[in-house]
Motif scaffolding. Sequence first.
Motif, PDB file in Angstrom:
ATOM      1  N   THR A 191       1.004  -1.109   0.156  1.00 47.66           N
ATOM      2  CA  THR A 191      -0.105  -0.002  -0.174  1.00 47.66           C
ATOM      3  C   THR A 191       0.440   0.889  -0.445  1.00 47.66           C
ATOM      4  O   THR A 191       0.426   2.708  -0.656  1.00 47.66           O
ATOM      5  N   THR A 192       1.585   1.596   1.105  1.00 44.44           N
ATOM      6  CA  THR A 192       3.212   2.560   0.962  1.00 44.44           C
ATOM      7  C   THR A 192       4.565   2.140   1.120  1.00 44.44           C
ATOM      8  O   THR A 192       4.482   1.274   1.897  1.00 44.44           O
ATOM      9  N   PRO A 193       4.980   2.176  -0.278  1.00 41.45           N
ATOM     10  CA  PRO A 193       5.851   1.016  -0.364  1.00 41.45           C
ATOM     11  C   PRO A 193       6.985   1.511   0.524  1.00 41.45           C
ATOM     12  O   PRO A 193       7.048   2.723   0.478  1.00 41.45           O
ATOM     13  N   PRO A 194       8.223   0.797   0.663  1.00 36.17           N
ATOM     14  CA  PRO A 194       9.081   0.835   1.526  1.00 36.17           C
ATOM     15  C   PRO A 194      10.299   1.878   0.622  1.00 36.17           C
ATOM     16  O   PRO A 194      10.956   1.619  -0.476  1.00 36.17           O
ATOM     17  N   GLU A 195      10.287   3.297   1.075  1.00 35.49           N
ATOM     18  CA  GLU A 195      10.912   3.509  -0.074  1.00 35.49           C
ATOM     19  C   GLU A 195      12.546   3.469  -0.431  1.00 35.49           C
ATOM     20  O   GLU A 195      13.405   3.363  -0.755  1.00 35.49           O
ATOM     21  N   SER A 196      13.429   3.643   0.812  1.00 37.62           N
ATOM     22  CA  SER A 196      14.416   2.614   1.316  1.00 37.62           C
ATOM     23  C   SER A 196      15.397   1.788   0.083  1.00 37.62           C
ATOM     24  O   SER A 196      15.959   1.402  -0.758  1.00 37.62           O
ATOM     25  N   VAL A 197      13.964   1.020  -0.318  1.00 37.19           N
ATOM     26  CA  VAL A 197      13.726  -0.657  -1.121  1.00 37.19           C
ATOM     27  C   VAL A 197      13.718  -0.317  -2.080  1.00 37.19           C
ATOM     28  O   VAL A 197      15.091  -0.538  -3.090  1.00 37.19           O
ATOM     29  N   LEU A 198      12.639   0.772  -2.621  1.00 33.31           N
ATOM     30  CA  LEU A 198      12.876   1.392  -4.201  1.00 33.31           C
ATOM     31  C   LEU A 198      14.014   1.636  -4.535  1.00 33.31           C
ATOM     32  O   LEU A 198      14.526   1.504  -6.053  1.00 33.31           O
ATOM     33  N   ARG A 199      14.809   2.364  -3.107  1.00 32.03           N
ATOM     34  CA  ARG A 199      15.678   3.707  -4.035  1.00 32.03           C
ATOM     35  C   ARG A 199      17.617   2.520  -4.255  1.00 32.03           C
ATOM     36  O   ARG A 199      17.852   2.823  -5.090  1.00 32.03           O
ATOM     37  N   ALA A 200      17.252   1.387  -3.411  1.00 33.10           N
ATOM     38  CA  ALA A 200      18.303   0.615  -3.506  1.00 33.10           C
ATOM     39  C   ALA A 200      18.245  -0.302  -4.123  1.00 33.10           C
ATOM     40  O   ALA A 200      18.814  -0.060  -5.082  1.00 33.10           O
ATOM     41  N   LEU A 201      17.190  -0.897  -5.061  1.00 33.38           N
ATOM     42  CA  LEU A 201      17.066  -1.207  -6.200  1.00 33.38           C
ATOM     43  C   LEU A 201      17.397  -0.393  -7.291  1.00 33.38           C
ATOM     44  O   LEU A 201      17.614  -0.981  -8.156  1.00 33.38           O
ATOM     45  N   SER A 202      16.763   1.037  -7.242  1.00 35.70           N
ATOM     46  CA  SER A 202      17.098   1.471  -8.175  1.00 35.70           C
ATOM     47  C   SER A 202      18.481   2.064  -8.842  1.00 35.70           C
ATOM     48  O   SER A 202      19.030   1.543  -9.524  1.00 35.70           O
ATOM     49  N   ALA A 224       6.314 -12.036 -15.833  1.00 38.18           N
ATOM     50  CA  ALA A 224       6.735 -10.566 -16.285  1.00 38.18           C
ATOM     51  C   ALA A 224       7.430 -10.766 -15.724  1.00 38.18           C
ATOM     52  O   ALA A 224       8.324  -9.044 -16.067  1.00 38.18           O
ATOM     53  N   TYR A 225       8.069 -10.394 -14.361  1.00 39.72           N
ATOM     54  CA  TYR A 225       9.312 -10.261 -13.158  1.00 39.72           C
ATOM     55  C   TYR A 225       9.593 -10.841 -12.469  1.00 39.72           C
ATOM     56  O   TYR A 225       9.115 -12.762 -12.549  1.00 39.72           O
ATOM     57  N   GLN A 226      11.167 -10.986 -12.213  1.00 43.11           N
ATOM     58  CA  GLN A 226      11.889 -11.957 -11.631  1.00 43.11           C
ATOM     59  C   GLN A 226      11.788 -12.222 -10.286  1.00 43.11           C
ATOM     60  O   GLN A 226      11.828 -13.049  -9.716  1.00 43.11           O
ATOM     61  N   ALA A 227      10.893 -11.619  -9.450  1.00 44.49           N
ATOM     62  CA  ALA A 227      10.719 -10.888  -8.706  1.00 44.49           C
ATOM     63  C   ALA A 227       9.505 -10.628  -7.795  1.00 44.49           C
ATOM     64  O   ALA A 227       9.514  -9.850  -8.016  1.00 44.49           O
ATOM     65  N   VAL A 228       8.853 -11.253  -6.453  1.00 43.68           N
ATOM     66  CA  VAL A 228       8.110 -10.215  -6.031  1.00 43.68           C
ATOM     67  C   VAL A 228       8.636 -10.156  -4.915  1.00 43.68           C
ATOM     68  O   VAL A 228       9.167 -10.630  -4.061  1.00 43.68           O
ATOM     69  N   ILE A 229       8.168  -9.080  -4.254  1.00 47.79           N
ATOM     70  CA  ILE A 229       8.145  -8.462  -3.350  1.00 47.79           C
ATOM     71  C   ILE A 229       6.839  -7.776  -2.659  1.00 47.79           C
ATOM     72  O   ILE A 229       5.880  -6.916  -2.843  1.00 47.79           O
ATOM     73  N   ILE A 230       6.274  -7.851  -1.452  1.00 50.15           N
ATOM     74  CA  ILE A 230       5.626  -8.091  -0.452  1.00 50.15           C
ATOM     75  C   ILE A 230       5.717  -7.041   1.033  1.00 50.15           C
ATOM     76  O   ILE A 230       6.526  -8.145   1.331  1.00 50.15           O
ATOM     77  N   ALA A 231       5.055  -6.465   0.731  1.00 53.11           N
ATOM     78  CA  ALA A 231       5.946  -4.780   2.162  1.00 53.11           C
ATOM     79  C   ALA A 231       4.730  -4.740   2.821  1.00 53.11           C
ATOM     80  O   ALA A 231       3.718  -3.717   1.954  1.00 53.11           O
ATOM     81  N   VAL A 251      12.645 -10.045   8.784  1.00 51.07           N
ATOM     82  CA  VAL A 251      12.125  -9.631   9.089  1.00 51.07           C
ATOM     83  C   VAL A 251      11.151  -8.446  10.217  1.00 51.07           C
ATOM     84  O   VAL A 251      10.531  -7.842  11.275  1.00 51.07           O
ATOM     85  N   ALA A 252      11.812  -7.758   9.505  1.00 51.38           N
ATOM     86  CA  ALA A 252      11.239  -5.952   9.892  1.00 51.38           C
ATOM     87  C   ALA A 252      11.431  -4.822   8.377  1.00 51.38           C
ATOM     88  O   ALA A 252      11.724  -5.802   7.544  1.00 51.38           O
ATOM     89  N   ASP A 253      10.895  -4.076   9.422  1.00 55.57           N
ATOM     90  CA  ASP A 253      10.160  -2.918   8.577  1.00 55.57           C
ATOM     91  C   ASP A 253      11.291  -1.683   7.668  1.00 55.57           C
ATOM     92  O   ASP A 253      11.911  -1.751   8.822  1.00 55.57           O
ATOM     93  N   PRO A 254      11.453  -2.248   6.496  1.00 54.01           N
ATOM     94  CA  PRO A 254      12.843  -1.270   6.378  1.00 54.01           C
ATOM     95  C   PRO A 254      12.952  -0.091   6.314  1.00 54.01           C
ATOM     96  O   PRO A 254      13.806   0.614   6.316  1.00 54.01           O
ATOM     97  N   ASP A 255      11.563   0.679   6.274  1.00 51.80           N
ATOM     98  CA  ASP A 255      11.876   1.884   6.564  1.00 51.80           C
ATOM     99  C   ASP A 255      11.629   2.595   8.019  1.00 51.80           C
ATOM    100  O   ASP A 255      10.919   3.865   7.870  1.00 51.80           O
TER     101      ASP A 255
END
Length: 861
Positions: free
Chosen positions: A302-313, A336-343, A662-666
């Motif tokens: 619902t609210t993607p973790p910004e730190s993970v988006l930035r790291a993968l970018s 269509a995707y190599q991986a799925v992340i649920i956060a 097991v932690a919230d990345p943000d």
Amino acid sequence: MFERPEYLWLLAAAPLIAAPAWLAYRAGARLAGALSLVMRLGALAALVMMLAGAQRPGTTGARRMSVVAALDQSASIAPDQAAWMARQIANLRAAMDPRDRLGVIGFGRDARLLAPLRDPRLLALARASADPGATDIGGALTMAAGLFAPNAEKRVYLLTDGNQTAGDARSAAASLAEAGIRIFTAAPPPSANARVALVKFAAPAAVHAGESFALNLELDSEAPHPVAARIALAADGERLGDQTVALHPGINRFKLPYQIDRPGAHLMTASVAVDAPEVTVNPSATAAVSVIAPPRVLMVATTPPESVLRALSLRHYEVSSAPPRGLPADPRAYLAYQAVIIANVAADAISPEAETALNRYVADYGGGLIVTGDTLRDSRFHGTPLEKALPIKFEPQPPPPTREPIAVYLLIDRSNSMSYNSRFPAVRDGERIRYAKEAAIALLNQLDDTDYAGVIAFDSEPYVLGHLKPLGEDRAELIGRVERLEPGGGTDFKEALEIAEREILATGLPVREVILLTDGDTNRQYHDHDQLMADYAKEGIPVSTIRIGPDLENLRLLQDFAHATGGIFYRVEDITKLPQLLVHLTHEAQNFKHHERTTVEMASASAILNGIAPREVPTMEFFAATEPKEGAEVPLLIRSPNRSTPLLVTWQYQLGRSAVFVADPDSIGSLAWLRWDRYAEFWSQLVDWVARPGDSGLFTVRVRPAANGALTIEADSADASPEPNLYARIAGGGHATDIAMTEVGPARYRGESAPLPRGKYAVTLMLKVGDTEKALLERPIAVAGSEPSDTAEMRIRPVNQRLLREIASESGGAFAPSIARLVRRSGATVTGYRSLAPILLPLAILLMLGDVFVRRRMIGD
């Protein structure tokens, strides 16, 4: 033995010759007929054998010596080495007896007669030269064997470096040894002009766009000292640059880092040059590289973790976001995707059909799945298809611990520059201040009434909107003051920070945070804040600084202030995320108390942690409690004095892989991880580990070029159902060729093309049914063309003395003999053949006369 065995067919006339004798025998003259028959057939046999050149073997002493010199004229022989060979021939010629015979051949890929066997004094070498593109020692020996006269003592003088690249020298030498031909071998001394060769230039067959890769280069130097060489690199004929390197004796290996940002096909060329007296052989080479689209990742949140988006970018992944509600129920939709992340997704947000699809995406199609954040706190996932795909069991989480109040002081920039747009500084639409107010209100709404909150708006001087006190006393009034903020004035946040420090220290609360929200512009100098920065660090008050907009003013000041005080620096590129960011900064602070000190340990080896030392892994304050399943691996473990719990858990689930963090990345409990300089590396390696290999979509294509420019195309299907209508189209150079893909294994197909000329092509995997075509996947490729035929010859190698010694020893010769030994007679005997004609002719005459006598005297003819 016969010189002309074809004449033996004349024996077929025996019935005709024997007919008169046979008729006499049948007429009753049996003795006379029999004698006539024997004499007539004997005479015929003697005459035919004489015509066929019947010979009888015999051994005699060799009356002369014949020497054939074989000169290596391949490209591996330097000019001064060739001159040394010519001097050896001249010395041999001078040392030979005029009665002996000397011949010369030159060889490379083929063999050429340079001088026939003749009197050494009359030797004259032809100017012909062999093809220098290879070294065929066996062919040279075979040609030499055919030049000798039968009654001579036979010797071959082989002058070569022994580095054969074609033919079989040992087999040819064995044949010469059986024929009594002795082989003497010699190798030229090292060249005075040392050579440098480009031995290998290789690039990965396929890389992802934006991915760094290495161009592997090998240079060989035979100089006894370091040599300066210039390496130049070009892509598709366009020069990229060059550098000078020092080449040490022997093989020198270099890795040239390179990166291509867009998909496409490229021909990379490397070349090397050196200064005299050294010379360059094989100075350039070409390698082909195919650049494909970056790997794709689906972020379900619902609210993607910004730190993970930035790291993968940063690591050049293509990340798409999707809300948990409405996820596809067809597992093939996730191919269509190599991986799925649920956060941070609750159990009621994902439908059971979508969970089943994600389970099958991993299990049946080899997909990758990562689950992180608050999703792991929701025990309602227990027993669901999602849990079955994961390496942990969902457990009920303990209730949030009671906590002491926390103190948060928010400092908001309300200067004139905050009235502009965050992305277009020339546009004055108030976007910056609008989102700053929304973020402040969102933060205030996250806090309990017992928490202490204070807000200061500042321009060139501070304006206290609310002193630090329990928020429940005037929450609504404080929010109203924030809502009424308008921009204007200059910028100076130093005094606002001083007020916040005094008031936070006055509360005595152990958990405190200052958040500075600004576009960075200030009227003060960097070092005006040195003492204030030191005071905050001494008192243990973290200051998180949030930078709005593209301007670069005082960027270092904001970064250093956050780093020195234990806060975190954010540079907000998308200002619409600002409210969400402030919420994350206080998300875990609501449960913060005096926690037990934790440490993170590497519990098991994993490729996810390659290049990361155990001591580098930061601590983690807040996390979900989970139980690993049997067969799962726990690369990272959180250890405290009273308990240990997994931080990262992974496993193989049928065809695919899954992992949980097991932690919230943000969250604020992850601040140490967010500041970690290996954060992007960790997340990219985690995604790499779980990711489904190959291309996005139902098929994965691999293209392998052969040395002759032909292509082998392999396609793997994620679906086990056979596909008989699969084709690969190779298009380029104005032509297109369709190749039928043959099933060679379960869900695996293969096709092969004819050799292609150097150039760029596109390989399209497609389904063809009648006149209907459906493109499934397209891959740009480049073909370097067939490997030059003399590539092996251009490699620098030392003299192959082992081969030369073996050849000489097997035939009774010697390696590196003196000229005197080479021409010294050994008293060898040779096998000769003497004609039987002097015997056969008289015998035939006698038999014929005998037949005449028998026929006249005994038969009466």
